[in-house]
Every structure is written in C-alpha cells, then in structure tokens.
Design a protein around this motif. Structure first.
Motif, short mmCIF file in Angstrom:
data_model
loop_
_atom_site.label_atom_id
_atom_site.label_comp_id
_atom_site.label_asym_id
_atom_site.label_seq_id
_atom_site.Cartn_x
_atom_site.Cartn_y
_atom_site.Cartn_z
N GLU A 33 87.88 107.95 -49.76
CA GLU A 33 87.08 108.49 -48.57
C GLU A 33 87.95 108.27 -47.11
OE1 GLU A 33 82.88 108.06 -50.63
OE2 GLU A 33 83.30 106.48 -49.17
N ILE A 139 80.97 111.64 -44.21
CA ILE A 139 80.97 111.53 -45.71
C ILE A 139 79.93 111.26 -46.26
CG2 ILE A 139 82.36 110.33 -47.80
CD1 ILE A 139 84.54 110.10 -45.86
N ARG A 141 78.29 110.74 -50.27
CA ARG A 141 78.54 110.50 -51.92
C ARG A 141 77.29 111.47 -52.41
NH1 ARG A 141 79.47 104.31 -50.65
NH2 ARG A 141 81.51 104.62 -49.75
N GLN A 142 77.73 112.37 -53.29
CA GLN A 142 76.99 113.19 -53.85
C GLN A 142 76.81 112.78 -55.13
OE1 GLN A 142 75.25 114.81 -51.48
NE2 GLN A 142 75.27 116.93 -52.42
N PRO A 160 80.40 121.58 -47.58
CA PRO A 160 81.26 120.72 -46.95
C PRO A 160 82.51 121.41 -46.50
CG PRO A 160 81.29 120.39 -49.40
CD PRO A 160 80.40 121.42 -48.97
N CYS A 162 85.21 119.70 -46.86
CA CYS A 162 86.26 119.50 -48.11
C CYS A 162 85.57 118.35 -48.90
CB CYS A 162 87.37 118.53 -47.40
SG CYS A 162 88.90 118.18 -48.23
N LYS A 163 86.03 118.15 -50.11
CA LYS A 163 85.65 117.10 -51.03
C LYS A 163 86.63 116.51 -51.77
CE LYS A 163 83.74 120.96 -53.93
NZ LYS A 163 82.70 121.38 -54.64
N GLU A 173 81.49 113.04 -56.46
CA GLU A 173 82.28 113.73 -55.48
C GLU A 173 81.90 112.90 -54.01
OE1 GLU A 173 82.86 118.07 -56.93
OE2 GLU A 173 81.13 117.70 -55.57
N SER A 174 82.70 112.96 -53.17
CA SER A 174 82.38 112.53 -51.70
C SER A 174 82.58 113.80 -51.03
CB SER A 174 83.23 111.24 -51.43
OG SER A 174 83.05 110.21 -51.88
N HIS A 175 81.72 114.03 -50.25
CA HIS A 175 81.83 115.48 -49.37
C HIS A 175 82.03 115.08 -47.82
CE1 HIS A 175 79.18 118.06 -52.51
NE2 HIS A 175 80.49 117.40 -53.00
#
Length: 180
Positions: A33, A139, A141-142, A160, A162-163, A173-175
């Motif tokens: 992240e 950011i 967190r999905q 997003p 970016c991810k 994933e973090s978006h």
C-alpha cells in the motif's frame, strides 16, 4: 467475524508476543500500500478504522516516517491503542482519536487508508472527496469473494485509479482512488 477480530486485537495489544505477531502479519500489505500510494515522509496519513492494534499506523511510520492520524469509532479500541503504543514506546508520529471518518470534519491529510472493516465505503469516499484537495490519495481494502456482505465494498461504478493484489484471506486487493 469483524467482532471476533476486534476482540482479538483488544487482547493482543496487552501482550507483546501477540502484539508483535499480529503486527507482523500486515507488513507485506503495508509495503504494497505504501508503494501503491507512493507514501513518503512528507505525507500526513489518515488511517480510518485503526483498531486496538494500530498496525497500519505503525508500519507507515516505521517504513516511511510519515505522520499518521488514526481514527476508530470504538472508544475502547482507541484507549487500548493509545496505551499499547505508549507501553511499547511506539507513539512517535502517531495520533489516535475517536471518530469514524463519515460524519465529522476530517483533519488535514494527503493520504487516507481505510480499513477493511469500515462498512460504509461509498459514504466514506464521498466524505473524503468533500474534505480534500486534488491529488489526495485514498486506499480502500476490498473484501475477497464471500466477504463482501460482512465487510461492505465499493460499488462497481467506483473504478480505482490503480490496484494491487494482497495475499490475505478476507481481502485480496487494495484499491487506490485519486481525488480530482
């Protein structure tokens, strides 16, 4: 499941071996992240949903030197997090306060990291958009498949910028969203 992990954190913060192990689990997540949002020592990071073991805040400070303002709406978790940081002498550059990030005015920040367990993610992003200037990085967190109802997720129309993939059971994933 969210309540279970909140309870585990409140216990882990009291015993250094448990605190250390819990804290280390998220090191690679935070490394990813930090890279995703290009967090540096010049940033002020708003960590929403810090819990009793504020591992996100700790890793950001340790890896970048940035200042972190950590919010949690659970007053007990905030008090335990403050006590934990003080006990282990890790409070440098970290301010922990009660708040949920949706209803109150937010402090100045350049990056926001929203914990997985923050359920009203769309409301959160809209409040962050109102509060900040162009170029602010956010950011989320999905949740992984099967955890969307438990943790909530941003609707598909929130695309997003970016991810990055994460190797966690509850989120993969973090978006990154850039406020324009």
């Amino acid at each position: 499941m969210k309540k279970f992990f909140a309870s585990v954190e409140k216990i882990c913060c009291e015993f250094y071996p448990a605190f250390y192990i819990y804290h280390r689990i998220y090191k690679n997540v935070m490394r990813n992240e930090i890279k995703l949002a290009n967090i540096t020592s010049k940033d002020v990071v708003l960590n929403i949903g810090c819990g009793a073991v504020p591992f996100t805040a700790l890793h950001i400070v340790q890896m970048t030197g940035a200042k972190v303002i950590a919010l949690d709406k659970d007053k007990e978790a905030v008090e335990k997090a403050k006590k934990c940081l003080s006990k282990y002498k890790m409070q440098k550059n970290i301010e922990i306060v009660v708040g949920d990030g949706i209803v109150e005015n937010l402090p100045d920040f350049t990056v926001a990291i929203i914990a997985l367990h923050v359920k009203e993610k769309a409301k959160m992003l809209e409040n962050l958009k109102l509060a900040k200037k162009t170029g602010t990085r956010v950011i989320f967190r999905q949740p992984a498949a099967g955890y969307e109802e438990e943790y909530g997720c941003l609707p598909d129309n929130y695309i997003p910028n970016c991810k990055i993939s994460q190797k966690m059971k509850a989120f993969n994933e973090s978006h990154l969203y850039l406020i324009e």
